[in-house]
Write a protein that holds these residues in place. Structure first.
Motif, PDB file in Angstrom:
ATOM      1  N   PHE A  13       0.800  -1.231   0.000  1.00  0.00           N
ATOM      2  CA  PHE A  13       0.000   0.000   0.000  1.00  0.00           C
ATOM      3  C   PHE A  13       0.830   1.278   0.000  1.00  0.00           C
ATOM      4  N   GLY A  14       2.138   1.169   0.130  1.00  0.00           N
ATOM      5  CA  GLY A  14       3.003   2.341   0.155  1.00  0.00           C
ATOM      6  C   GLY A  14       3.383   2.748   1.565  1.00  0.00           C
ATOM      7  N   ARG A  15       4.562   3.320   1.693  1.00  0.00           N
ATOM      8  CA  ARG A  15       5.067   3.723   3.020  1.00  0.00           C
ATOM      9  C   ARG A  15       4.144   4.723   3.696  1.00  0.00           C
ATOM     10  N   GLN A  16       3.480   5.549   2.891  1.00  0.00           N
ATOM     11  CA  GLN A  16       2.617   6.581   3.472  1.00  0.00           C
ATOM     12  C   GLN A  16       1.429   5.986   4.214  1.00  0.00           C
ATOM     13  N   GLN A  73      14.835   3.047  14.109  1.00  0.00           N
ATOM     14  CA  GLN A  73      15.655   2.907  12.906  1.00  0.00           C
ATOM     15  C   GLN A  73      15.309   1.619  12.161  1.00  0.00           C
ATOM     16  N   ARG A  74      15.101   0.541  12.906  1.00  0.00           N
ATOM     17  CA  ARG A  74      14.743  -0.728  12.286  1.00  0.00           C
ATOM     18  C   ARG A  74      13.382  -0.628  11.598  1.00  0.00           C
ATOM     19  N   CYS A  75      12.435   0.052  12.235  1.00  0.00           N
ATOM     20  CA  CYS A  75      11.110   0.231  11.629  1.00  0.00           C
ATOM     21  C   CYS A  75      11.217   1.021  10.328  1.00  0.00           C
ATOM     22  N   GLU A  76      12.075   2.030  10.309  1.00  0.00           N
ATOM     23  CA  GLU A  76      12.281   2.793   9.084  1.00  0.00           C
ATOM     24  C   GLU A  76      12.856   1.898   7.992  1.00  0.00           C
ATOM     25  N   GLU A  77      13.830   1.080   8.337  1.00  0.00           N
ATOM     26  CA  GLU A  77      14.431   0.162   7.365  1.00  0.00           C
ATOM     27  C   GLU A  77      13.396  -0.809   6.793  1.00  0.00           C
ATOM     28  N   GLY A  96       6.435   4.562   7.315  1.00  0.00           N
ATOM     29  CA  GLY A  96       6.379   5.888   6.720  1.00  0.00           C
ATOM     30  C   GLY A  96       6.588   7.001   7.715  1.00  0.00           C
ATOM     31  N   GLU A  97       6.262   6.741   8.988  1.00  0.00           N
ATOM     32  CA  GLU A  97       6.470   7.706  10.055  1.00  0.00           C
ATOM     33  C   GLU A  97       6.388   6.996  11.392  1.00  0.00           C
ATOM     34  N   ASP A 151      15.178   9.481   8.945  1.00  0.00           N
ATOM     35  CA  ASP A 151      14.875  10.328   7.793  1.00  0.00           C
ATOM     36  C   ASP A 151      13.372  10.481   7.585  1.00  0.00           C
ATOM     37  N   ILE A 152      12.569   9.626   8.225  1.00  0.00           N
ATOM     38  CA  ILE A 152      11.116   9.705   8.116  1.00  0.00           C
ATOM     39  C   ILE A 152      10.565  10.614   9.215  1.00  0.00           C
ATOM     40  N   PRO A 153       9.343  11.127   9.055  1.00  0.00           N
ATOM     41  CA  PRO A 153       8.762  12.009  10.067  1.00  0.00           C
ATOM     42  C   PRO A 153       8.567  11.316  11.415  1.00  0.00           C
ATOM     43  N   VAL A 154       8.747  12.092  12.474  1.00  0.00           N
ATOM     44  CA  VAL A 154       8.457  11.642  13.835  1.00  0.00           C
ATOM     45  C   VAL A 154       7.397  12.562  14.419  1.00  0.00           C
ATOM     46  N   ILE A 155       6.311  11.974  14.903  1.00  0.00           N
ATOM     47  CA  ILE A 155       5.220  12.723  15.521  1.00  0.00           C
ATOM     48  C   ILE A 155       5.404  12.676  17.038  1.00  0.00           C
TER      49      ILE A 155
END
Length: 263
Positions: free
Chosen positions: A120-123, A159-163, A167-168, A196-200
């Motif tokens: 479905f995409g990273r977003q 970091q692992r989740c981003e890899e 998406g955020e 590198d991805i957004p953090v809320i």
């Protein structure tokens, strides 16, 4: 400068809207459908809805209820709670939700992150990370509504989740939750600087100045809050609210722009 999102987080239990302090002492605050309608009028940027009992009670996402919520919302919606399989994600997105939030499944079944991102995409995938200091003062990732401690360092885990394709990250400081004492800027900055991805930022917001500090000091890409948007202080009477766009512009967006000019 890109507009910083200000996101109300609604916690659900038994289809009712609740609010907590330190992930405990849950208080019923009303009907979620009514809250969504009010937030429509307030022109909120985005809304996050989390069924806090679904995972603990091993319930699947209630698709009919999700459909009803999505049908009333005029803003982008994120949903979390009880998500363990890719087909559940498909149903949720098909019924009007823009992105899903996973928490425990990111720890127990991390490959689900990749499956969602690939299909479905990273977003479409937000990983919620609940953090708290352990007995030795080390930040650790917690699951099961903050009741179960893992041995995971939140920075390395993020970091692992981003890899894997997240998406955020929704970073929630358990010890700040519902306190109005401001975000945990220490762990927020550590996680934000590593990704590198957004953090809320989530957990502890009491006023608009806390939003500004989360971005300028904590390097957050967006801010979220719960109690600030459902209680009227000082007596914590239930009142669904959200700053006006004028107030946000004057006290938040403009000050962020000023900080950038001085940097």
């Amino acid at each position: 400068m890109k507009r910083t999102r200000v996101i109300p987080v609604l916690l659900l239990h038994n289809n009712g809207l609740v609010k907590s302090e330190n992930f405990k002492n849950y208080r019923y605050v009303g009907d979620p459908i009514n809250a969504v309608k009010i937030f429509n009028e307030k022109e909120v940027d985005e809304l996050a809805i989390i069924d806090i009992g679904a995972t603990r009670e091993r319930r699947k996402p209630n698709i009919q209820w999700i459909r009803e919520i999505a049908g009333e919302a005029f803003m982008p919606l994120a949903y979390g709670g009880g998500i363990t399989q890719i087909e559940e994600v498909r149903e949720i997105l098909f019924n009007g939700i823009e992105k899903v939030i996973i928490n425990k499944s990111a720890v127990s079944t991390p490959e689900l992150i990749t499956q969602i991102a690939d299909r479905f995409g990273r977003q479409s995938i937000t990983v919620s990370i609940d953090v708290k200091k352990n007995f030795w003062g080390k930040y650790r990732v917690y699951t099961n509504n903050g009741s179960h401690s893992t041995d995971l360092d939140p920075v390395a885990f993020a970091q692992r989740c981003e890899e894997l394709g997240a998406g955020e990250i929704l970073l929630n400081a358990i010890e700040k939750d519902g306190t109005y004492k401001g975000y945990d800027l220490d762990i927020l900055k550590r996680v934000s600087a590593a990704l590198d991805i957004p953090v809320i930022a989530c957990g502890g917001a009491g006023n608009i100045d806390d939003f500004r500090l989360a971005v300028t000091e904590g390097q957050a890409s967006a801010v979220a809050a719960g109690s600030m948007f459902v209680f009227q202080r000082p007596h914590n009477a239930v009142l669904i609210s959200y700053p006006s766009q004028t107030e946000l512009k004057e006290k938040f967006y403009n000050k962020l722009s000023d900080n950038n000019l001085r940097a």
